[in-house]
Scaffold this motif. Structure first.
Motif, mmCIF file in Angstrom:
data_model
loop_
_atom_site.group_PDB
_atom_site.id
_atom_site.type_symbol
_atom_site.label_atom_id
_atom_site.label_comp_id
_atom_site.label_asym_id
_atom_site.label_seq_id
_atom_site.Cartn_x
_atom_site.Cartn_y
_atom_site.Cartn_z
ATOM 1 N N TYR A 121 -10.129 0.456 -10.779
ATOM 2 C CA TYR A 121 -9.188 -0.540 -11.306
ATOM 3 C C TYR A 121 -7.853 0.101 -11.670
ATOM 4 O O TYR A 121 -6.777 -0.420 -11.335
ATOM 5 N N MET A 122 -7.912 1.244 -12.368
ATOM 6 C CA MET A 122 -6.673 1.925 -12.749
ATOM 7 C C MET A 122 -5.886 2.377 -11.518
ATOM 8 O O MET A 122 -4.654 2.322 -11.504
ATOM 9 N N ALA A 123 -6.608 2.814 -10.495
ATOM 10 C CA ALA A 123 -5.942 3.222 -9.257
ATOM 11 C C ALA A 123 -5.278 2.026 -8.571
ATOM 12 O O ALA A 123 -4.159 2.128 -8.062
ATOM 13 N N ILE A 124 -5.949 0.888 -8.579
ATOM 14 C CA ILE A 124 -5.422 -0.313 -7.930
ATOM 15 C C ILE A 124 -4.139 -0.784 -8.613
ATOM 16 O O ILE A 124 -3.120 -1.032 -7.952
ATOM 17 N N VAL A 125 -4.174 -0.911 -9.926
ATOM 18 C CA VAL A 125 -3.018 -1.487 -10.622
ATOM 19 C C VAL A 125 -1.843 -0.510 -10.694
ATOM 20 O O VAL A 125 -0.700 -0.937 -10.910
ATOM 21 N N SER A 126 -2.101 0.786 -10.502
ATOM 22 C CA SER A 126 -1.000 1.772 -10.489
ATOM 23 C C SER A 126 -0.581 2.127 -9.072
ATOM 24 O O SER A 126 0.231 3.036 -8.875
ATOM 25 N N LYS A 127 -1.130 1.426 -8.084
ATOM 26 C CA LYS A 127 -0.818 1.657 -6.665
ATOM 27 C C LYS A 127 -1.176 3.081 -6.233
ATOM 28 O O LYS A 127 -0.451 3.726 -5.483
ATOM 29 N N SER A 128 -2.334 3.557 -6.699
ATOM 30 C CA SER A 128 -2.791 4.916 -6.386
ATOM 31 C C SER A 128 -4.140 4.895 -5.675
ATOM 32 O O SER A 128 -4.946 5.808 -5.835
ATOM 33 N N GLU A 129 -4.379 3.847 -4.896
ATOM 34 C CA GLU A 129 -5.685 3.717 -4.255
ATOM 35 C C GLU A 129 -6.007 4.899 -3.345
ATOM 36 O O GLU A 129 -7.142 5.402 -3.343
ATOM 37 N N ILE A 130 -5.023 5.349 -2.561
ATOM 38 C CA ILE A 130 -5.254 6.479 -1.654
ATOM 39 C C ILE A 130 -5.344 7.791 -2.438
ATOM 40 O O ILE A 130 -6.179 8.655 -2.147
ATOM 41 N N LEU A 131 -4.506 7.923 -3.448
ATOM 42 C CA LEU A 131 -4.515 9.130 -4.271
ATOM 43 C C LEU A 131 -5.837 9.295 -5.006
ATOM 44 O O LEU A 131 -6.222 10.405 -5.375
ATOM 45 N N LEU A 133 0.840 -1.193 0.000
ATOM 46 C CA LEU A 133 0.000 0.000 0.000
ATOM 47 C C LEU A 133 0.875 1.243 0.000
ATOM 48 O O LEU A 133 1.743 1.405 0.855
ATOM 49 N N TYR A 134 0.633 2.114 -0.975
ATOM 50 C CA TYR A 134 1.381 3.366 -1.095
ATOM 51 C C TYR A 134 0.474 4.549 -0.792
ATOM 52 O O TYR A 134 -0.752 4.453 -0.937
ATOM 53 N N THR A 135 1.079 5.633 -0.397
ATOM 54 C CA THR A 135 0.336 6.849 -0.096
ATOM 55 C C THR A 135 1.009 8.030 -0.796
ATOM 56 O O THR A 135 2.233 7.988 -1.035
ATOM 57 N N PRO A 136 0.266 9.065 -1.148
ATOM 58 C CA PRO A 136 0.893 10.230 -1.797
ATOM 59 C C PRO A 136 1.929 10.900 -0.897
ATOM 60 O O PRO A 136 1.855 10.804 0.334
ATOM 61 N N PHE A 137 2.903 11.532 -1.507
ATOM 62 C CA PHE A 137 3.933 12.333 -0.831
ATOM 63 C C PHE A 137 4.926 11.500 -0.020
ATOM 64 O O PHE A 137 5.691 12.025 0.762
ATOM 65 N N TYR A 138 4.888 10.167 -0.214
ATOM 66 C CA TYR A 138 5.828 9.301 0.507
ATOM 67 C C TYR A 138 6.293 8.215 -0.450
ATOM 68 O O TYR A 138 5.464 7.509 -1.049
ATOM 69 N N LYS A 139 7.597 8.058 -0.604
ATOM 70 C CA LYS A 139 8.147 7.206 -1.654
ATOM 71 C C LYS A 139 8.167 5.715 -1.327
ATOM 72 O O LYS A 139 8.286 4.891 -2.239
ATOM 73 N N THR A 171 -8.270 19.625 -8.075
ATOM 74 C CA THR A 171 -7.836 18.465 -7.299
ATOM 75 C C THR A 171 -7.012 17.498 -8.142
ATOM 76 O O THR A 171 -6.072 16.873 -7.642
ATOM 77 N N ASN A 172 -7.330 17.382 -9.427
ATOM 78 C CA ASN A 172 -6.522 16.533 -10.300
ATOM 79 C C ASN A 172 -5.153 17.148 -10.551
ATOM 80 O O ASN A 172 -4.159 16.428 -10.687
#
Length: 353
Positions: free
Chosen positions: A272-282, A153-159, A342-343
């Motif tokens: 789906y696009m958010a999941i596969v790009s690891k951007s669920e939180i974003l 799980l990844y989050t924005p602003f943290y690598k 926001t985008n």
């Protein structure tokens, strides 16, 4: 097909994702522009219009008789454009196609129950619709999990990843798909209100999947590199092209509504696009308008059940502003502006890590 040109006819330009994404965009756009007027004419002859909710704000009754289920057309165009331009042996493309097909079928069933002889504006019951959505969501995310897609799980602003979700990722991803699907569905209440924020979200997500699939760029931006996911940019471009064409007919006053057959697969494909790009939180920032609409409904229902008091004059929140006297166009354009901002912040977050 266009990738076949590269492999067998040595037309090198078609090896590039960016080129095939552009071709996909225009195929989908032109196909939707061609088919949608024919669909509108056919729908009017069949009286395929969604009954207007009796408690809707003043002015909505004027929309009675407007054809619905326009989502069938732009989802069909998206699928055709993807089949013609993408690598069909790419797992993430097949997963994307499965997502839009399954959730579109649920939407078609819901729309049909609304326009059938009983003219029931409610369509499928909320419970039945959710059951179908969770079944479809499970089918998609189980395949993603079985494929070996990373469960970090990844989050924005943290690598760095926060933690590995392991088997729990299946539950989490199902919630992302179903929540995103219903969020777009709730937003689709004014002419073009859901269409433009969806366009902006797909542009942002297409950029993200392209970067995630590119080893050099993802490494430079400190984003997780997901091999082969960049091909999904082509499908993101396809659905964007079809949505722009749909907006031509859906802008106020709308000649056609997308219906659940459009809103449910749009939201699910975003998830789906958010999941596969690891951007669920974003995704919360990318789809902020959809989140806002959903939260307004949750607050309204929760407040009324607990306190017998309403937070808003009417939910979702776009109806609240209608009740306050805002014109429909003003609400729509202001929500578009918020979505654009926001985008833009979501894209900026890719560099700030």
């Amino acid at each position: 097909m266009f990738y076949w040109f590269y492999r067998h006819l040595e037309i090198n330009i078609f090896q590039y994702i960016s080129v095939r994404a552009g071709i996909s965009f225009f195929i989908s756009f032109l196909l939707t522009m061609y088919l949608l007027p024919k669909f509108i004419a056919w729908a009017k002859t069949k009286n395929a219009s969604q009954p207007i909710y009796e408690h809707a704000p003043q002015g909505h009754q004027e929309k009675a008789g407007t054809p619905t289920m326009g989502g069938i057309v732009f989802i069909f165009a998206t699928i055709i454009a993807t089949l013609l331009t993408a690598k069909l042996n790419n797992f993430y493309i097949m997963g994307g196609l499965l997502t839009v097909i399954l959730f579109s079928l649920i939407g078609i069933q819901d729309d049909y129950s609304k326009i059938s002889k009983n003219q029931n504006s409610a369509g499928l019951s909320a419970r039945v619709k959710l059951i179908f959505q969770f079944i479809a969501g499970f089918a998609v995310v189980y395949l993603v999990y079985s494929y070996g897609h990373t469960t970090s799980l990844y989050t924005p602003f943290y690598k760095l990843p926060l933690f590995d979700m392991g088997l729990f990722s299946i539950v989490f991803w199902m919630l992302v798909l179903v929540a995103a699907s219903n969020a777009v569905n709730l937003t689709d209440g004014l002419d073009g209100l859901a269409t433009v924020p969806s366009l902006m979200a797909f542009f942002t997500l297409s950029v993200i999947v392209y970067i995630s699939g590119h080893a050099i760029i993802s490494s430079y931006l400190l984003l997780p590199n997901v091999q082969l996911v960049g091909e999904l940019t082509i499908m993101g471009a396809a659905i964007s092209g079809s949505l722009i064409a749909f907006l031509w007919f859906n802008s106020h006053p709308a000649q056609v509504f997308m219906g659940d057959s459009g809103s449910l697969p749009i939201g699910a494909f975003m998830g789906y696009m958010a999941i596969v790009s690891k951007s669920e939180i974003l995704l919360l920032l990318i789809g902020f308008i959809f989140v806002l609409e959903t939260v307004s409904v949750i607050l309204q229902v929760g407040s009324y059940k607990l306190r017998q008091k309403r937070v808003f004059l009417m939910a979702p929140i776009h109806h609240h502003f209608e009740k306050k006297g805002w014109k429909e166009n003003k609400i729509i354009v202001r929500f578009w502006i918020i979505s654009f901002m926001t985008n833009l912040l979501a894209l900026m977050s890719l560099k700030i890590r």
